[in-house]
Design an enzyme around this catalytic site. Structure first.
Site, PDB file in Angstrom:
ATOM      1  N   GLU A  27      65.858  39.125  66.188  1.00 37.73           N
ATOM      2  CA  GLU A  27      66.660  39.566  65.289  1.00 37.73           C
ATOM      3  C   GLU A  27      68.109  39.398  66.039  1.00 37.73           C
ATOM      4  O   GLU A  27      68.348  39.426  67.124  1.00 37.73           O
ATOM      5  CB  GLU A  27      66.762  41.041  64.812  1.00 37.73           C
ATOM      6  CG  GLU A  27      67.678  41.328  63.894  1.00 37.73           C
ATOM      7  CD  GLU A  27      67.604  42.811  63.193  1.00 37.73           C
ATOM      8  OE1 GLU A  27      68.289  43.182  62.578  1.00 37.73           O
ATOM      9  OE2 GLU A  27      66.451  43.343  63.512  1.00 37.73           O
ATOM     10  N   ASN A  72      67.595  44.425  59.728  1.00 39.07           N
ATOM     11  CA  ASN A  72      68.728  44.925  58.908  1.00 39.07           C
ATOM     12  C   ASN A  72      69.680  43.702  58.928  1.00 39.07           C
ATOM     13  O   ASN A  72      70.521  43.766  57.933  1.00 39.07           O
ATOM     14  CB  ASN A  72      69.122  46.340  59.768  1.00 39.07           C
ATOM     15  CG  ASN A  72      68.175  47.325  59.760  1.00 39.07           C
ATOM     16  OD1 ASN A  72      67.149  47.201  58.919  1.00 39.07           O
ATOM     17  ND2 ASN A  72      68.267  48.176  60.418  1.00 39.07           N
ATOM     18  N   ASN A 172      64.448  42.778  53.739  1.00 36.67           N
ATOM     19  CA  ASN A 172      63.920  43.456  54.738  1.00 36.67           C
ATOM     20  C   ASN A 172      64.305  44.807  54.377  1.00 36.67           C
ATOM     21  O   ASN A 172      65.439  45.295  54.051  1.00 36.67           O
ATOM     22  CB  ASN A 172      64.686  42.931  56.132  1.00 36.67           C
ATOM     23  CG  ASN A 172      64.589  44.045  57.181  1.00 36.67           C
ATOM     24  OD1 ASN A 172      63.299  43.961  57.862  1.00 36.67           O
ATOM     25  ND2 ASN A 172      65.248  45.067  57.468  1.00 36.67           N
ATOM     26  N   GLU A 173      63.247  45.895  54.498  1.00 34.96           N
ATOM     27  CA  GLU A 173      63.254  47.395  54.372  1.00 34.96           C
ATOM     28  C   GLU A 173      64.339  47.538  52.939  1.00 34.96           C
ATOM     29  O   GLU A 173      65.139  48.636  53.284  1.00 34.96           O
ATOM     30  CB  GLU A 173      63.890  47.789  55.651  1.00 34.96           C
ATOM     31  CG  GLU A 173      62.735  47.707  56.762  1.00 34.96           C
ATOM     32  CD  GLU A 173      63.313  48.371  58.137  1.00 34.96           C
ATOM     33  OE1 GLU A 173      64.152  48.950  58.094  1.00 34.96           O
ATOM     34  OE2 GLU A 173      62.278  48.315  58.984  1.00 34.96           O
ATOM     35  N   TYR A 244      57.470  52.278  63.910  1.00 33.55           N
ATOM     36  CA  TYR A 244      57.583  52.374  65.300  1.00 33.55           C
ATOM     37  C   TYR A 244      57.170  53.994  65.730  1.00 33.55           C
ATOM     38  O   TYR A 244      56.917  54.784  65.321  1.00 33.55           O
ATOM     39  CB  TYR A 244      59.167  52.159  65.941  1.00 33.55           C
ATOM     40  CG  TYR A 244      59.744  51.040  65.280  1.00 33.55           C
ATOM     41  CD1 TYR A 244      59.711  50.051  66.234  1.00 33.55           C
ATOM     42  CD2 TYR A 244      60.245  50.707  64.246  1.00 33.55           C
ATOM     43  CE1 TYR A 244      60.054  48.632  65.994  1.00 33.55           C
ATOM     44  CE2 TYR A 244      60.697  49.439  63.995  1.00 33.55           C
ATOM     45  CZ  TYR A 244      60.783  48.387  64.649  1.00 33.55           C
ATOM     46  OH  TYR A 244      61.348  46.998  64.413  1.00 33.55           O
ATOM     47  N   GLU A 292      56.902  44.686  61.791  1.00 29.26           N
ATOM     48  CA  GLU A 292      57.510  45.618  62.551  1.00 29.26           C
ATOM     49  C   GLU A 292      56.788  46.554  63.123  1.00 29.26           C
ATOM     50  O   GLU A 292      56.229  47.301  62.557  1.00 29.26           O
ATOM     51  CB  GLU A 292      58.759  45.880  62.254  1.00 29.26           C
ATOM     52  CG  GLU A 292      59.948  44.969  61.797  1.00 29.26           C
ATOM     53  CD  GLU A 292      61.303  45.410  61.679  1.00 29.26           C
ATOM     54  OE1 GLU A 292      61.743  46.558  62.059  1.00 29.26           O
ATOM     55  OE2 GLU A 292      61.973  44.834  60.770  1.00 29.26           O
ATOM     56  N   GLN A 349      60.730  43.883  69.590  1.00 28.16           N
ATOM     57  CA  GLN A 349      61.078  42.505  69.279  1.00 28.16           C
ATOM     58  C   GLN A 349      60.496  41.557  70.460  1.00 28.16           C
ATOM     59  O   GLN A 349      59.763  42.136  71.080  1.00 28.16           O
ATOM     60  CB  GLN A 349      62.445  42.209  68.883  1.00 28.16           C
ATOM     61  CG  GLN A 349      63.068  42.857  67.862  1.00 28.16           C
ATOM     62  CD  GLN A 349      64.221  42.657  67.308  1.00 28.16           C
ATOM     63  OE1 GLN A 349      65.088  41.527  67.605  1.00 28.16           O
ATOM     64  NE2 GLN A 349      64.892  43.590  66.459  1.00 28.16           N
TER      65      GLN A 349
END
Length: 502
Positions: A27, A72, A172-173, A244, A292, A349
């Site tokens: 990212e 993000n 994304n999200e 996460y 992720e 990442q």
């Protein structure tokens, strides 16, 4: 010594491994791009400014696909800012991470980097502050051969042949209130359906990923997935999962039990996908993109002190310890145990930002989590057998009974090999495992790799990059068609068995 047993049958199959389960993520965040994979003034840079030392480590990991450019970041990104002559590219404010984006690295540079890294691109489109029109435009730029405005613009920029990107994320999200342009499930489901429909009109060969919940703790979890898929089921191939894991409480047994949570999360989302399929009397199976996942908590306090509106700060730079590597190993095992439905996954990442690879101006090195990921990616190919694990359990605070042993067996018929990945989570005792392998009676142990360390908090640094690393020569054998192995206390293990060709 504790004892555990693995029970397998070569006819009882979980699923074929899709190599994209070993994907990762870059990212525009912190030093992932700038100083991570791209640093023109670095002595390790090639003629394009790409770091050769980083590329070598990425190739060592054998990452088959890398998600880009966010995250993000993508929800406020104008991809056009990062293509064409560099002296004409505008620096922009990135509200996602409160930094300045120089746009000196963009879509075409990433496509070049991906080729040098022996990987494919998983491209995300901006459905936050932009939408369907942007999605079709960037697809035209990437995948059409020529004869249209955006495909010819790519050619003008020096890329005669299309990039042919096959896998696309629809935003994304989008459920997250931190996300630019975040939406309700109804709003996003309609946006994803329309963007997917238009993109497929241009290139029917692409695959599409719809946004699931940003994490398991979102208040709209489950209802979000069901509503979104109710709208875009016909257009998408995958639903995303993000999660996460941290150890802020410094409780190692509870931290290592997070693999139980990942297992439950995956099973729940599979159930939702199948519910929508049944509701629609559908024939298509929606699979999962766990795009992720990682350990992330070490850098949280440091990130609160960062200066805003600078370029490429040292952001989200978790320094991983040995216990993190054990959990990453267990999470990889969990993903493999769901290989029938998890077809894409991205360790988030890849470089510097919550990453297995770290860089400085003087070199690059492997973090502790590098090794289990590399072992899985290089040796975990073929078919996952339904691996029943009979193991003692312990009481974890968050998940109740957690097994001391996480394990899975992979059958590689092409190379006539078996691989067992296993984590012994017991902090005090070694563990003996057994497995009836009479169906593979002519197989023998050719390698037993293991990784352990007396200090659960041990880390690798540039000055001491090999503090935590795997060793060979673990205790294991096959006698009378029965595998017996000893797994050291708190250890990651890889057992490789190959057919005896004598």
């Amino acid at each position: 010594m504790k004892k555990s047993e693995l029970i397998i049958d070569k006819n009882f199959i979980t699923g074929q491994i899709d190599r994209r389960i070993y994907g990762s993520f870059i990212e525009h965040l912190g030093r992932a791009v700038y100083e991570g994979i791209y640093q023109p003034d670095c002595p390790f840079a090639d003629e394009q400014g790409l770091r050769k030392d980083t590329l070598a480590l990425v190739r060592e990991l054998q990452v088959p696909i890398v998600r880009y450019p966010g995250g993000n970041f993508v929800s406020g990104y104008h991809w056009e800012d990062g293509v064409g002559p560099k002296d004409q590219r505008p620096a922009k404010v990135d509200l996602a991470w409160s930094v300045i984006e120089s746009n000196q690295f963009g879509l075409n540079e990433f496509a070049d980097w991906a080729k040098k890294a022996n990987t494919e691109v998983m491209m995300a489109v901006n459905l936050g502050t932009r939408g369907t029109d942007d999605a079709r435009n960037v697809l035209e730029y990437c995948n059409l051969k020529g004869g249209s405005y955006y495909s010819d613009l790519r050619r003008k920029h020096g890329y005669e042949e299309p990039h042919n990107i096959r896998l696309w994320c629809l935003g994304n999200e989008m459920d997250g209130p931190w996300q630019m342009g975040h939406k309700t499930a109804e709003e996003y489901g309609r946006a994803a359906e329309e963007a997917g429909r238009i993109m497929r009109m241009m290139d029917p060969s692409i695959q599409l990923v719809a946004c699931g919940s940003s994490n398991l703790d979102m208040p709209t979890f489950a209802s979000w997935e069901a509503t979104v898929l109710d709208h875009c089921y016909e257009q998408v191939d995958y639903l995303s999962l993000h999660q996460y894991y941290g150890n802020a409480a410094d409780n190692t047994p509870d931290f290592l039990a997070n693999s139980v949570g990942m297992d439950q999360f995956i099973s729940s989302v599979v159930s939702i996908c199948d519910y929508v399929k049944a509701k629609k009397r559908g024939k298509k199976q929606i699979n999962l993109s766990f795009d992720e996942w990682n350990v992330w908590y070490h850098s949280n306090e440091a990130d609160k002190k960062l200066e805003k509106w600078v370029q490429a700060p040292h952001q989200l730079e978790d320094i991983y310890n040995f216990e993190d590597a054990l959990l990453v190993g267990s999470l990889l095992i969990t993903l493999l145990r769901h290989a029938d439905r998890v077809k894409v996954a991205c360790l988030a990442q890849l470089v510097n930002v919550i990453a297995p690879i770290m860089t400085s101006d003087t070199g690059a090195w492997r973090q502790t989590i590098f090794y289990p990921f590399m072992h899985a990616s290089t040796l975990g190919q073929g078919t996952v057998l339904n691996t029943l694990v009979k193991s003692p359990v312990y009481d974890s605070g968050n998940f109740g009974d957690a097994p001391y042993l996480d394990a899975v067996l992979v059958m590689d018929e092409e190379n006539e090999a078996l691989t067992v990945f296993a984590v012994n989570k017991d902090l005090e005792e070694d563990m003996e495992i057994t497995c009836d392998l009479r169906q593979f009676a002519d197989y023998r142990v050719t390698e037993h790799l293991y990784m352990t360390h007396p200090d659960m908090k041990a880390v690798n640094t540039e000055q001491n990059p090999d503090e935590v690393k795997p060793c060979s020569g673990g205790i294991s054998k096959v006698e009378g068609g029965r595998l017996t192995a000893v797994l050291g206390k708190h250890s990651w293990n890889v057992l490789r068995l190959e057919k005896n060709r004598n």
